[in-house]
Structure formats: structure tokens, C-alpha cells
Scaffold this motif. Structure first.
Motif: not given
Length: 113
Positions: A10-18, A20-29
Motif C-alpha cells: 500500500m505504501l509503495r502503490v500510494n507513493s507511485s513506486k514500482k 523495481r524502485h524498492l528492489a533497487e533501493a534495498l539492493g535485492i532482486s
């Protein structure tokens, strides 16, 4: 863990992130991140803190049923409803475009003959 994953989604969708963006920020696939959201993978405390920091929220948010969480859920529902309406409009426009192209093709054939 699925509730935590849903809150992260929900946080990701509401911030219009994919994802992919979170995976990159966390350094995971992307698949590894997806498993966090779906609750397939248990998330450790360090990773949860990373995600909370990314969204600038308290890590405790993932364990609480707060007004903030309810607001996020309602916003997600509204966004989903708007998306469904937009998808319907796009589908209708695509169908009209196909009909128009077919009519133009018939007219072109008549003029060519």
C-alpha cells in the motif's frame, strides 16, 4: 507476515513506486522484493527498518492498525477504482478506434476500385 507485506504494498502503490524502485533501493532482486509484499518471504527487522526509512514512516506502522494505515488502505481502494474506470475508458476507445479503422479501410477499398 502477509499483513506487513500488504502494508508495504500500500505504501509503495500510494507513493507511485514500482516494485523495481524498492528492489533497487534495498539492493535485492524484483522477485525477492515481490515475495516480501506477498508474504512468501519473512522479513527481518533490519529490512523492515530499511523499508520504513524509505517511506519515511515508523517501523511500528507495519504492526499497528492505525488511522494512517486505514487512510492508506482507503486511498488504495480509491486508486484501484479509478484505475478500473480508466481501463474501461481505454478499452472503449480502443474498440472505437478499431471500428473507425475498419470503416476507413472499407472506404479506401471502395475508392480504390
Amino acid at each position: 507476515m502477509k499483513d506487513i507485506g500488504n502494508k508495504i504494498r500500500m505504501l509503495r502503490v500510494n507513493s507511485s513506486k514500482k516494485q523495481r524502485h524498492l528492489a533497487e533501493a534495498l539492493g535485492i532482486s524484483i522477485p525477492a522484493y515481490s515475495k516480501i509484499e506477498t508474504g512468501i518471504t519473512d522479513i527481518n527487522t533490519a529490512r523492515l527498518i530499511e523499508i520504513a526509512n524509505y517511506f519515511n514512516v515508523r517501523p511500528a506502522l507495519f504492526f499497528e492498525d492505525t488511522e494512517e494505515t486505514k487512510k492508506i488502505e482507503e486511498e488504495r481502494r480509491l486508486c484501484d477504482a479509478q484505475l478500473r474506470k480508466m481501463e474501461t475508458v481505454v478499452t472503449e476507445l480502443q474498440e472505437k478506434l478499431i471500428v473507425t479503422l475498419q470503416e476507413n479501410n472499407l472506404l479506401y477499398k471502395k475508392v480504390a476500385n
